[in-house]
Design a protein around this motif. Structure first.
Motif, PDB file in Angstrom:
ATOM      1  N   ASN A   1     -12.334   5.481  -3.548  1.00  0.00           N
ATOM      2  CA  ASN A   1     -11.676   4.656  -4.555  1.00  0.00           C
ATOM      3  C   ASN A   1     -10.239   4.389  -4.110  1.00  0.00           C
ATOM      4  N   PRO A   2      -9.832   3.118  -3.958  1.00  0.00           N
ATOM      5  CA  PRO A   2      -8.474   2.820  -3.489  1.00  0.00           C
ATOM      6  C   PRO A   2      -7.375   3.449  -4.343  1.00  0.00           C
ATOM      7  N   LEU A   3      -7.659   3.709  -5.612  1.00  0.00           N
ATOM      8  CA  LEU A   3      -6.664   4.368  -6.457  1.00  0.00           C
ATOM      9  C   LEU A   3      -6.379   5.791  -5.999  1.00  0.00           C
ATOM     10  N   ASN A   4      -7.299   6.382  -5.246  1.00  0.00           N
ATOM     11  CA  ASN A   4      -7.148   7.761  -4.786  1.00  0.00           C
ATOM     12  C   ASN A   4      -6.770   7.869  -3.311  1.00  0.00           C
ATOM     13  N   TRP A   5      -6.493   6.743  -2.668  1.00  0.00           N
ATOM     14  CA  TRP A   5      -6.073   6.802  -1.278  1.00  0.00           C
ATOM     15  C   TRP A   5      -4.765   7.582  -1.157  1.00  0.00           C
ATOM     16  N   THR A   6      -4.491   8.047   0.050  1.00  0.00           N
ATOM     17  CA  THR A   6      -3.206   8.687   0.311  1.00  0.00           C
ATOM     18  C   THR A   6      -2.084   7.660   0.202  1.00  0.00           C
ATOM     19  N   SER A   7      -0.895   8.139  -0.056  1.00  0.00           N
ATOM     20  CA  SER A   7       0.257   7.241  -0.192  1.00  0.00           C
ATOM     21  C   SER A   7       0.480   6.418   1.074  1.00  0.00           C
ATOM     22  N   GLY A   8       0.314   7.053   2.247  1.00  0.00           N
ATOM     23  CA  GLY A   8       0.501   6.335   3.506  1.00  0.00           C
ATOM     24  C   GLY A   8      -0.477   5.192   3.681  1.00  0.00           C
ATOM     25  N   ARG A   9      -1.743   5.423   3.342  1.00  0.00           N
ATOM     26  CA  ARG A   9      -2.745   4.366   3.483  1.00  0.00           C
ATOM     27  C   ARG A   9      -2.457   3.215   2.522  1.00  0.00           C
ATOM     28  N   LYS A  10      -2.058   3.553   1.292  1.00  0.00           N
ATOM     29  CA  LYS A  10      -1.747   2.501   0.323  1.00  0.00           C
ATOM     30  C   LYS A  10      -0.590   1.628   0.803  1.00  0.00           C
ATOM     31  N   TRP A  11       0.489   2.276   1.256  1.00  0.00           N
ATOM     32  CA  TRP A  11       1.680   1.509   1.623  1.00  0.00           C
ATOM     33  C   TRP A  11       1.503   0.745   2.931  1.00  0.00           C
ATOM     34  N   LEU A  12       0.641   1.213   3.827  1.00  0.00           N
ATOM     35  CA  LEU A  12       0.317   0.429   5.011  1.00  0.00           C
ATOM     36  C   LEU A  12      -0.403  -0.849   4.599  1.00  0.00           C
ATOM     37  N   ASN A  13      -1.342  -0.731   3.669  1.00  0.00           N
ATOM     38  CA  ASN A  13      -2.040  -1.914   3.170  1.00  0.00           C
ATOM     39  C   ASN A  13      -1.072  -2.862   2.478  1.00  0.00           C
ATOM     40  N   VAL A  14      -0.175  -2.303   1.661  1.00  0.00           N
ATOM     41  CA  VAL A  14       0.819  -3.128   0.964  1.00  0.00           C
ATOM     42  C   VAL A  14       1.686  -3.874   1.973  1.00  0.00           C
ATOM     43  N   LEU A  15       2.114  -3.187   3.035  1.00  0.00           N
ATOM     44  CA  LEU A  15       2.968  -3.809   4.046  1.00  0.00           C
ATOM     45  C   LEU A  15       2.266  -4.994   4.706  1.00  0.00           C
ATOM     46  N   LEU A  16       0.996  -4.831   5.081  1.00  0.00           N
ATOM     47  CA  LEU A  16       0.250  -5.916   5.714  1.00  0.00           C
ATOM     48  C   LEU A  16       0.062  -7.088   4.754  1.00  0.00           C
TER      49      LEU A  16
END
Length: 519
Positions: free
Chosen positions: A56-71
């Motif tokens: 579930n993307p809501l439970n991803w690690t902070s690093g994975r979330k912010w890498l996706n946000v950056l892209l």
């Protein structure tokens, strides 16, 4: 019912699954793991394993979330950069193609903006059917190719048509970024990420103007403006292929259900999202029509679309008409500060620096404002359920700052030192960013899994208005001057201020009616 997912689709066996294998995927209400799955004949609901499921993307690690946000932010910023980067080269386009009309050089910019408004009608609903990642990558790959075509255009007609098409392809970033943030962050935590995602559509046009001024000056032409965009877009697309991950929960669950259908053809696997009993053609028609349907049936969405269209149109009008107030030579008899040697683009930093400060303020205080509103509700009623209306106080502050900046700009432009109108643009940029982020967040909170369609509806409404601002802005300032032309815009913004008070009171009722029609 829940489906416990432990394998990727590529690991699914081709043969019929054994009892032991399927039991690792399925649990049934009222039955233990040793019961035969063949004894259960009802539909099986596919969900996350539990509230901590790492898929579930809501439970991803902070690093994975912010890498996706950056892209995602890179796409959401580059597309708006492309919208204004060519505006600074309008005079070079006129010279190259021997254009006599004053409006013709602005067509590539105006049509690009119109393309950004047209693209979400298709791209946003497709992202709700086929996932965000595929739409991001396919659209931006097309965006890259189309910008190469723009750079090689032999005449104004080809350039204008390709710019419109590249606007359609480039609309994916601005239209899907807020929804993607909503996929990964909970309501209470998404303020910072939404501020960053909204910064691209607002600051991108400013950055395009600043970059364009220096590129045109140092290359003495307009084609390198588009080559720069094409190279950057190709780089972002390449990075996305390797690092961008799917975030849309309904699509991820449907993919999980499809894997289970292959493993157990006799099982009736369903997800809670989407009308599974409808044919694909009906689903397509229903989904593609959703943005327009929402725009005309939801009063909440209609207001947000009108207000965001207004402030976004003003931003583009300001950016397009920078050449009037800060250009190297007077136009239409209007005063100019006569910036020289590529420095005209620096005038974009007035609104741009305001947008940057607005992003910082929003990232720092919007979550706090939301938490404060929730605390007041809990103290008053005991209800701990957050509502989208808790975004409204921050929106109201932004709506007050916007006309304040416009009034400063109106009565200082051409009258005093150039820093004064830039200060006015600075305050406008702060208020605009605050309002922009709040609207994006509010709509994501309101429309949930259909947020992409809701945001697409806003873009569909705002881009034709922005197109008109771009196309007729010169004439407005020519007829009314900097003072009353800007005051007209300020009066329009002031007229919108009472609406959030109405939404704060009647928002829950209006949302309930909208959701009933949508489903």
């Amino acid at each position: 019912m829940s489906i416990a997912h432990h394998k990727s689709p590529s690991e699914a066996p081709s043969a019929a699954p054994s009892q032991a294998t399927l039991n690792t995927f399925i649990s049934y209400p009222g039955q233990d793991k040793e019961s035969s799955y063949g004894d259960w004949s009802g539909p099986i609901l596919v969900t996350w394993n539990d509230e901590n499921d790492q898929l579930n993307p809501l439970n991803w690690t902070s690093g994975r979330k912010w890498l996706n946000v950056l892209l995602i932010v890179m796409q959401a910023t580059l597309s708006p950069i492309a919208s204004t980067i060519l505006a600074i080269g309008a005079s070079k386009i006129a010279e190259d193609f021997e254009l006599k009309s004053a409006k013709a050089p602005s067509l590539p910019t105006a049509l690009y903006v119109l393309g950004i408004g047209s693209g979400p009608l298709v791209l946003a609903p497709f992202s709700e059917l086929y996932g965000r990642r595929l739409i991001y990558l396919a659209s931006f790959a097309c965006f890259t190719v189309l910008n190469v075509g723009c750079a090689l255009s032999p005449n104004i007609v080809v350039l204008s048509v390709l710019r419109f098409m590249s606007g359609i392809a480039g609309s994916v970033g601005p239209s899907l970024s807020a929804g993607s943030v909503g996929d990964m962050f909970s309501v209470e935590q998404r303020g910072k990420a939404q501020a960053l995602a909204s910064f691209g559509p607002v600051f991108g046009p400013v950055l395009g103007g600043v970059m364009g001024g220096f590129i045109v000056y140092h290359t003495n032409g307009w084609r390198w403006l588009l080559w720069t965009v094409a190279i950057a877009a190709g780089t972002v697309t390449f990075l996305g292929i390797f690092f961008l991950r799917e975030t849309y929960a309904p699509y991820l669950l449907e993919r999980k259900a499809n894997m289970l259908r292959k493993m157990d053809p006799n099982g009736d696997y369903r997800t809670e999202h989407g009308p599974s009993d409808m044919s694909m053609s009906r689903i397509m028609v229903h989904s593609l029509g959703r943005p327009v349907r929402l725009l005309f049936t939801s009063p909440i969405l209609a207001f947000m679309a009108v207000y965001q269209s207004l402030i976004y149109g003003i931003l583009y009008l300001h950016l397009i008409t920078i050449l009037l107030l800060f250009g190297p030579r007077p136009l239409y008899g209007l005063y100019t500060y006569q910036f020289q040697s590529g420095t005209t683009g620096l005038a974009y930093l007035g609104a741009g620096s305001g947008a940057f400060v607005g992003m910082v303020l929003t990232a720092k205080f919007m979550n706090r404002s939301f938490a404060s509103a929730l605390a007041r509700q809990i103290k008053k009623t005991g209800d701990t359920t957050p509502t989208p209306e808790m975004r409204i106080p921050f929106l109201q502050m932004g709506m007050l700052v916007v006309p304040f900046g416009l009034v400063i700009f109106a009565w200082t432009a051409g009258r005093v030192h150039w820093i004064a109108p830039m200060i006015g643009a600075f305050f406008f940029g702060i208020g605009m960013l605050m309002g922009f982020v709040c609207i994006q967040s509010y709509l994501v909170d309101c429309f949930g899994q259909y947020s992409a369609s809701a945001l697409a509806a806003v873009i569909v409404a705002r881009c034709p208005i922005t197109f008109l601002f771009c196309f007729f802005g010169f004439e407005m300032y020519k007829d009314l001057g900097y003072d009353w032309g800007s005051m007209l815009l300020a009066f329009l913004c002031i007229s919108m201020i009472p609406i959030p008070f109405i939404l704060k009171k009647y928002g829950p009722m209006l949302r309930a009616r909208t959701l009933e029609k949508m489903y």
